[in-house]
Design a protein around this motif. Structure first.
Motif, PDB file in Angstrom:
ATOM      1  N   UNK A   4      68.479  77.213  54.663  1.00  0.00           N
ATOM      2  CA  UNK A   4      69.191  78.482  54.792  1.00  0.00           C
ATOM      3  C   UNK A   4      68.174  79.500  55.313  1.00  0.00           C
ATOM      4  N   UNK A   5      68.659  80.638  55.714  1.00  0.00           N
ATOM      5  CA  UNK A   5      67.771  81.674  56.250  1.00  0.00           C
ATOM      6  C   UNK A   5      67.226  82.532  55.122  1.00  0.00           C
ATOM      7  N   UNK A  22      72.553  87.237  69.784  1.00  0.00           N
ATOM      8  CA  UNK A  22      72.935  86.384  68.656  1.00  0.00           C
ATOM      9  C   UNK A  22      72.320  86.968  67.392  1.00  0.00           C
ATOM     10  N   UNK A  23      73.138  87.099  66.360  1.00  0.00           N
ATOM     11  CA  UNK A  23      72.676  87.590  65.058  1.00  0.00           C
ATOM     12  C   UNK A  23      73.071  86.576  64.004  1.00  0.00           C
ATOM     13  N   UNK A  81      70.776  72.614  63.635  1.00  0.00           N
ATOM     14  CA  UNK A  81      69.545  73.142  63.044  1.00  0.00           C
ATOM     15  C   UNK A  81      69.462  72.830  61.551  1.00  0.00           C
ATOM     16  N   UNK A  82      70.382  71.989  61.044  1.00  0.00           N
ATOM     17  CA  UNK A  82      70.433  71.613  59.623  1.00  0.00           C
ATOM     18  C   UNK A  82      70.543  72.835  58.718  1.00  0.00           C
ATOM     19  N   UNK A  83      71.346  73.813  59.134  1.00  0.00           N
ATOM     20  CA  UNK A  83      71.505  75.038  58.342  1.00  0.00           C
ATOM     21  C   UNK A  83      72.796  74.997  57.534  1.00  0.00           C
ATOM     22  N   UNK A  84      72.772  75.665  56.413  1.00  0.00           N
ATOM     23  CA  UNK A  84      73.950  75.838  55.577  1.00  0.00           C
ATOM     24  C   UNK A  84      73.868  77.241  54.993  1.00  0.00           C
ATOM     25  N   UNK A 115      68.388  81.672  68.050  1.00  0.00           N
ATOM     26  CA  UNK A 115      68.371  82.676  66.979  1.00  0.00           C
ATOM     27  C   UNK A 115      67.965  82.020  65.658  1.00  0.00           C
ATOM     28  N   UNK A 116      68.588  80.890  65.329  1.00  0.00           N
ATOM     29  CA  UNK A 116      68.282  80.195  64.071  1.00  0.00           C
ATOM     30  C   UNK A 116      66.853  79.656  64.060  1.00  0.00           C
ATOM     31  N   UNK A 117      66.377  79.186  65.216  1.00  0.00           N
ATOM     32  CA  UNK A 117      65.002  78.683  65.301  1.00  0.00           C
ATOM     33  C   UNK A 117      63.993  79.799  65.079  1.00  0.00           C
ATOM     34  N   UNK A 118      64.342  81.012  65.488  1.00  0.00           N
ATOM     35  CA  UNK A 118      63.426  82.147  65.362  1.00  0.00           C
ATOM     36  C   UNK A 118      63.415  82.772  63.980  1.00  0.00           C
TER      37      UNK A 118
END
Length: 196
Positions: A4-5, A22-23, A81-84, A115-118
């Protein structure tokens, strides 16, 4: 392992004269995701496309772009990106040059992925729920040890003898916590896993 972020992040890109922003942000519910989208969308933009994933819940929107060219690629970027527990909003200002369906999907999905990678990502710890009855005399000692087991105190219900603690802790720490609770209470505190 999913991630997660740690906090909100943003990525900006220009593709064939169209501007994309992108946000992304961490969320704990679908309601939080929709509130984030509502708060950050730009009504002056050509399109506000988005997707979110929160456990088994997910939704996406193409916001007027051809079907399947925006929301689904954003969701695919989240999963790629394996995000949840994350929401991604991609805002587009049309620049006058058609991108085509493949170009749109690459632009929306690519902006979301970058965006998610950053963003700063945190590995999500899968937790199991367990509960135990703790006598008043042991309560402070037990609470002081929760961090050692990476246990979160989700609920505490008091009765005449003590408290029933509902905990969420990593599955691999369950046996250790149960053993140490038994040792420190001479077998009076029994940690039982709650079935999902």
């Amino acid at each position: 392992m999913s991630f997660c972020l740690a906090g909100p992040c943003e990525y900006r890109e220009e593709i064939r004269k169209s501007r994309f922003i992108a946000m992304a942000a961490p969320i704990e519910s679908a309601e939080q995701a929709l509130a984030f989208i509502e708060q950050h969308k730009d009504l002056g933009a050509s399109h506000n496309c988005w997707a979110f994933k929160c456990g088994q819940q997910y939704r996406f929107s193409d916001d007027g772009e051809p079907g399947g060219t925006a929301g689904r690629p954003i969701l695919a970027a989240i999963e790629g990106q394996d995000c949840d527990q994350v929401v991604v909003l991609v805002i587009r200002w049309y620049g006058g040059i058609q991108l085509g369906t493949g170009g749109l999907a690459r632009a929306y999905g690519g902006s979301a992925a970058k965006c998610l990678q950053g963003g700063e990502r945190i590995a999500r710890v899968l937790r199991v729920q367990a509960h135990c009855h703790v006598p008043f005399a042991e309560l402070m000692r037990v609470k002081a040890r929760l961090a050692d087991w990476q246990a979160l105190l989700e609920r505490e219900d008091f009765d005449g003898d003590g408290a029933v603690l509902q905990l969420a802790l990593p599955a691999e720490r369950l046996a250790e916590a149960a053993s140490q609770l038994g040792d420190m209470s001479r077998g009076r505190i029994v940690l039982q896993r709650l079935e999902p």
